[in-house]
Design a protein around this motif. Structure first.
Motif, mmCIF file in Angstrom:
data_model
loop_
_atom_site.group_PDB
_atom_site.id
_atom_site.type_symbol
_atom_site.label_atom_id
_atom_site.label_comp_id
_atom_site.label_asym_id
_atom_site.label_seq_id
_atom_site.Cartn_x
_atom_site.Cartn_y
_atom_site.Cartn_z
ATOM 1 N N ARG A 69 40.957 26.542 37.609
ATOM 2 C CA ARG A 69 41.144 25.094 37.810
ATOM 3 C C ARG A 69 42.557 24.668 37.441
ATOM 4 N N LEU A 70 43.163 25.353 36.502
ATOM 5 C CA LEU A 70 44.539 25.001 36.117
ATOM 6 C C LEU A 70 45.568 25.650 37.046
ATOM 7 N N LEU A 71 45.270 26.877 37.459
ATOM 8 C CA LEU A 71 46.281 27.630 38.215
ATOM 9 C C LEU A 71 46.118 27.482 39.726
ATOM 10 N N GLY A 72 44.937 27.094 40.148
ATOM 11 C CA GLY A 72 44.688 26.963 41.593
ATOM 12 C C GLY A 72 43.785 28.087 42.067
ATOM 13 N N ASP A 73 42.695 27.709 42.762
ATOM 14 C CA ASP A 73 41.712 28.740 43.135
ATOM 15 C C ASP A 73 42.232 29.728 44.167
ATOM 16 N N LYS A 74 43.298 29.370 44.886
ATOM 17 C CA LYS A 74 43.852 30.302 45.873
ATOM 18 C C LYS A 74 44.476 31.524 45.204
ATOM 19 N N PHE A 75 44.913 31.346 43.975
ATOM 20 C CA PHE A 75 45.599 32.450 43.295
ATOM 21 C C PHE A 75 44.664 33.328 42.452
ATOM 22 N N VAL A 76 43.453 32.819 42.216
ATOM 23 C CA VAL A 76 42.643 33.448 41.164
ATOM 24 C C VAL A 76 41.365 34.090 41.719
ATOM 25 N N HIS A 77 41.076 35.291 41.266
ATOM 26 C CA HIS A 77 39.840 35.994 41.628
ATOM 27 C C HIS A 77 39.071 36.234 40.338
ATOM 28 N N SER A 78 37.886 35.641 40.247
ATOM 29 C CA SER A 78 37.151 35.754 38.984
ATOM 30 C C SER A 78 36.365 37.054 38.901
ATOM 31 N N GLY A 79 35.928 37.591 40.034
ATOM 32 C CA GLY A 79 35.141 38.822 40.021
ATOM 33 C C GLY A 79 33.737 38.598 39.513
ATOM 34 N N GLU A 80 33.010 39.701 39.338
ATOM 35 C CA GLU A 80 31.641 39.597 38.823
ATOM 36 C C GLU A 80 31.352 40.755 37.882
ATOM 37 N N VAL A 81 30.449 40.484 36.933
ATOM 38 C CA VAL A 81 30.066 41.551 35.990
ATOM 39 C C VAL A 81 29.084 42.458 36.707
ATOM 40 N N VAL A 82 29.285 43.771 36.544
ATOM 41 C CA VAL A 82 28.323 44.706 37.136
ATOM 42 C C VAL A 82 27.805 45.637 36.035
ATOM 43 N N ARG A 83 26.559 46.087 36.238
ATOM 44 C CA ARG A 83 25.993 47.082 35.317
ATOM 45 C C ARG A 83 26.030 48.423 36.036
ATOM 46 N N LEU A 84 26.550 49.417 35.341
ATOM 47 C CA LEU A 84 26.767 50.726 35.960
ATOM 48 C C LEU A 84 25.899 51.775 35.273
ATOM 49 N N PRO A 85 25.490 52.817 36.010
ATOM 50 C CA PRO A 85 24.723 53.890 35.348
ATOM 51 C C PRO A 85 25.601 54.575 34.289
ATOM 52 N N LEU A 86 25.044 54.808 33.118
ATOM 53 C CA LEU A 86 25.844 55.369 32.019
ATOM 54 C C LEU A 86 26.405 56.751 32.363
ATOM 55 N N GLU A 87 25.614 57.543 33.120
ATOM 56 C CA GLU A 87 26.080 58.884 33.472
ATOM 57 C C GLU A 87 27.322 58.788 34.371
ATOM 58 N N PHE A 88 27.315 57.819 35.287
ATOM 59 C CA PHE A 88 28.482 57.594 36.162
ATOM 60 C C PHE A 88 29.725 57.273 35.316
ATOM 61 N N VAL A 89 29.556 56.369 34.342
ATOM 62 C CA VAL A 89 30.703 55.950 33.522
ATOM 63 C C VAL A 89 31.223 57.135 32.709
ATOM 64 N N ARG A 90 30.314 57.954 32.176
ATOM 65 C CA ARG A 90 30.745 59.117 31.370
ATOM 66 C C ARG A 90 31.527 60.097 32.231
ATOM 67 N N GLN A 91 30.995 60.401 33.408
ATOM 68 C CA GLN A 91 31.679 61.360 34.296
ATOM 69 C C GLN A 91 33.039 60.808 34.729
ATOM 70 N N LEU A 92 33.063 59.511 34.992
ATOM 71 C CA LEU A 92 34.314 58.861 35.422
ATOM 72 C C LEU A 92 35.360 58.981 34.311
ATOM 73 N N SER A 93 34.923 58.735 33.082
ATOM 74 C CA SER A 93 35.851 58.786 31.947
ATOM 75 C C SER A 93 36.439 60.193 31.807
ATOM 76 N N ILE A 94 35.611 61.215 31.991
ATOM 77 C CA ILE A 94 36.104 62.604 31.894
ATOM 78 C C ILE A 94 37.087 62.866 33.043
ATOM 79 N N LYS A 95 36.697 62.410 34.233
ATOM 80 C CA LYS A 95 37.520 62.680 35.420
ATOM 81 C C LYS A 95 38.927 62.077 35.318
ATOM 82 N N ILE A 96 39.029 60.886 34.769
ATOM 83 C CA ILE A 96 40.325 60.198 34.802
ATOM 84 C C ILE A 96 41.185 60.446 33.558
ATOM 85 N N GLN A 97 40.570 61.030 32.514
ATOM 86 C CA GLN A 97 41.258 61.108 31.230
ATOM 87 C C GLN A 97 42.678 61.682 31.338
#
Ligand SMILES: O=P(O)(O)O[C@@H]1[C@@H](OP(=O)(O)O)[C@H](OP(=O)(O)O)[C@H](O)[C@H](OP(=O)(O)O)[C@H]1OP(=O)(O)O
Ligand SMILES: Nc1ncnc2c1ncn2[C@@H]1O[C@H](COP(=O)(O)OP(=O)(O)OP(=O)(O)O)[C@@H](O)[C@H]1O
Length: 497
Positions: A69-97
């Motif tokens: 509201r202060l900066l202008g909605d054209k510039f801002v993307h709020s996104g959304e919270v997502v819930r991810l499978p824990l095994e996916f997050v663990r594997q991802l963390s190992i992969k990118i480390q």
């Protein structure tokens, strides 16, 4: 995206900051922004999954109900919270480390909560037709664009030299960066094209964590913290050259390094000054009350040939600056009000919710903050509103701008093989469309305020101690770079056929 069918092979490491790590999808224009924790907390996560979910939901709410509201909605993307499978997050963390920069590894990626923020990938804008040349995206973390004029400022130097320029001395003295950046935010926020050009040249020269360039979603230019060498500007020029082929600046069909750089900066300045296009937000442009020049900037006041135009009120820089200026008291004037709130919360812990100290950042939050009275009536409500305003300003002082520059598609692009037409095409000026976004709009926690005061004192003390002088070798090398690039240009020009 189907959350129950997440495969770590569909995601790759993108970038990270101090508080979050970002991975991008290999096909879709999406990123996941995951929280980070101090490495010592890796065995025992500092918060439960529900608290992590709440933290990310707070970021979404604060972004959409306050910052957008202060900066202008054209510039801002709020996104959304997502819930991810824990095994996916663990594997991802190992992969990118192994791709993570060593200096960011004092923190680990959150693998316990299974929560993340899902956002559009702003380095691969989708709203444009595919062109032969992928978009170039420039990320700028502009930092503080004004000098404080609050009566609470105790050191005169703070009203003459900007926080970024003073902070550079502190950072070099403490080894965070080897060389000082000559970038000055007041030049970037001036709205004067010459000063903005000057500021961006210095961002390119010494990017630190203030400047990155992406091509086709890949980071092709950035600084590495603590590294001895400068980033490879020749490689940057090599990437940029095809985007800026045009008649005017060519010497025997070859475009000089200086001309490529000038054209690139000019297109970027245009993008930064372009209007929001949509609902630019409720702010009207208010010029900073303090001085508009920083004494440490190497841009000479006399060089402003056409006077200072100021920022167009719906430009991204104007929006950010207006929001930063919600810090009207300076940390020195704000701190006693923070103490009043803290004291009150110790006496009445339940008031934390009523005063919305940790959110919720609902639709009423901004209204409540804005309608606070101008005069201090001694109440905790007044103090809390000022603290909230300051925290909003802090977010605006630490956000980043992503400007996507997309070469316009020209008719002749379909005429592959017609060499005479191709020849003609190469000599036409290149046009760009641009799209500008603002990222990293997280709320700053209440307890960051005492840290801000301590940092302010350390920065000022360091600057006054050194008298603005820096150790030998800590100044950047741009003039040398331009000279070297031009030498290389000449070599290229005189290569035997
Ligand atoms: O305090 P500053 O001005 O040094 O800003 C911090 C940034 O340092 P910088 O000077 O830009 O290198 C700092 O950036 P880096 O980690 O240095 O890249 C963070 O952005 C930090 O925010 P947070 O605590 O992670 O939410 C920023 O802290 P706050 O905005 O919370 O103060
Ligand atoms: N939506 C996005 N699209 C593309 N890249 C992104 C996006 N969001 C973040 N990034 C990249 O990831 C980096 C880290 O993200 P961000 O700045 O939000 O992290 P942070 O930890 O909050 O930063 P800080 O150090 O300022 O606290 C950014 O500098 C940017 O390069």
């Amino acid at each position: 995206m189907e959350m129950d069918r997440m495969d770590e092979n569909d995601w790759k490491y993108h970038e990270e900051g101090n508080k979050s790590l970002v991975v991008c999808h290999v096909q879709h224009c999406r990123v996941l922004r995951l929280l980070k924790y101090p490495a010592e907390d890796s065995e025992n996560p500092p918060q439960t999954a529900e608290q992590a979910f709440r933290q990310i939901q707070n970021i979404v709410d604060f972004t959409s109900n306050v910052m957008s509201r202060l900066l202008g909605d054209k510039f801002v993307h709020s996104g959304e919270v997502v819930r991810l499978p824990l095994e996916f997050v663990r594997q991802l963390s190992i992969k990118i480390q192994h791709q993570r920069p060593a200096w960011r590894c004092d923190k680990v990626m959150d693998i316990y909560s299974g929560c993340a923020l899902c956002l559009p990938n702003l380095t691969t804008p989708t709203q444009y037709q595919p062109t032969a040349t992928p978009p170039i995206c420039i990320e700028i973390k502009p930092k503080w664009g004004f000098l404080p004029s609050s009566k609470h400022v105790s050191r005169d130097i703070k009203t003459r030299v900007c926080r970024y320029c003073m902070h550079q001395h502190y950072k070099v003295a403490n080894g965070k960066w080897k060389r000082r950046s000559l970038y000055c935010p007041l030049d970037l926020f001036s709205g004067n094209r010459q000063r903005m050009h000057f500021a961006i040249r210095h961002l390119i020269e010494e990017p630190q964590n203030n400047f990155k360039v992406f091509k086709g979603g890949q980071c092709i230019y950035s600084s590495k913290e603590g590294s001895e060498g400068s980033p490879d500007m020749n490689a940057l020029l090599h990437h940029l050259r095809p985007y800026f082929l045009r008649g005017n600046n060519r010497v025997n069909g070859h475009m000089t390094a200086k001309a490529v750089l000038n054209d690139f900066i000019q297109v970027l300045v245009n993008a930064l000054l372009s209007p929001a296009g949509g609902d630019g937000g409720p702010l009207t442009h208010r010029a900073p009350e303090g001085r508009s020049f920083c004494e440490a900037s190497l841009f000479s006041n006399e060089r402003v040939r056409h006077g200072s135009q100021g920022l167009p009120s719906s430009s991204v820089l104007s929006r950010i600056l207006q929001t930063q200026m919600l810090d009207a008291l300076d940390i020195e004037g704000l701190y006693p009000l923070y103490c009043r709130v803290e004291q009150h919360l110790q006496d009445f812990p339940k008031d934390r919710t009523r005063l919305q100290i940790d959110g919720p950042y609902d639709q009423n939050f901004l209204e409540n903050v804005q309608k606070s009275s101008m005069e201090d009536d001694g109440s905790v409500e007044y103090a809390a509103a000022k603290v909230h305003q300051y925290r909003i300003a802090m977010t605006a002082k630490d956000c980043s701008i992503m400007a996507a520059l997309v070469p316009s598609v020209k008719e002749e692009d379909d005429d592959e093989g017609l060499s005479s037409q191709k020849h003609l095409r190469d000599f036409r000026p290149q046009a760009f469309s641009s799209s500008v976004s603002i990222l990293d709009l997280d709320p700053k926690p209440l307890d960051s305020i005492p840290r801000q005061l301590r940092l302010d004192q350390k920065i000022v003390a360091c600057y006054l101690r050194t008298g603005g002088a820096l150790p030998m070798g800590s100044l950047p090398l741009l003039p040398n770079f331009i000279a070297a690039a031009e030498r290389e240009d000449r070599t290229l020009l005189f290569q035997p056929a």
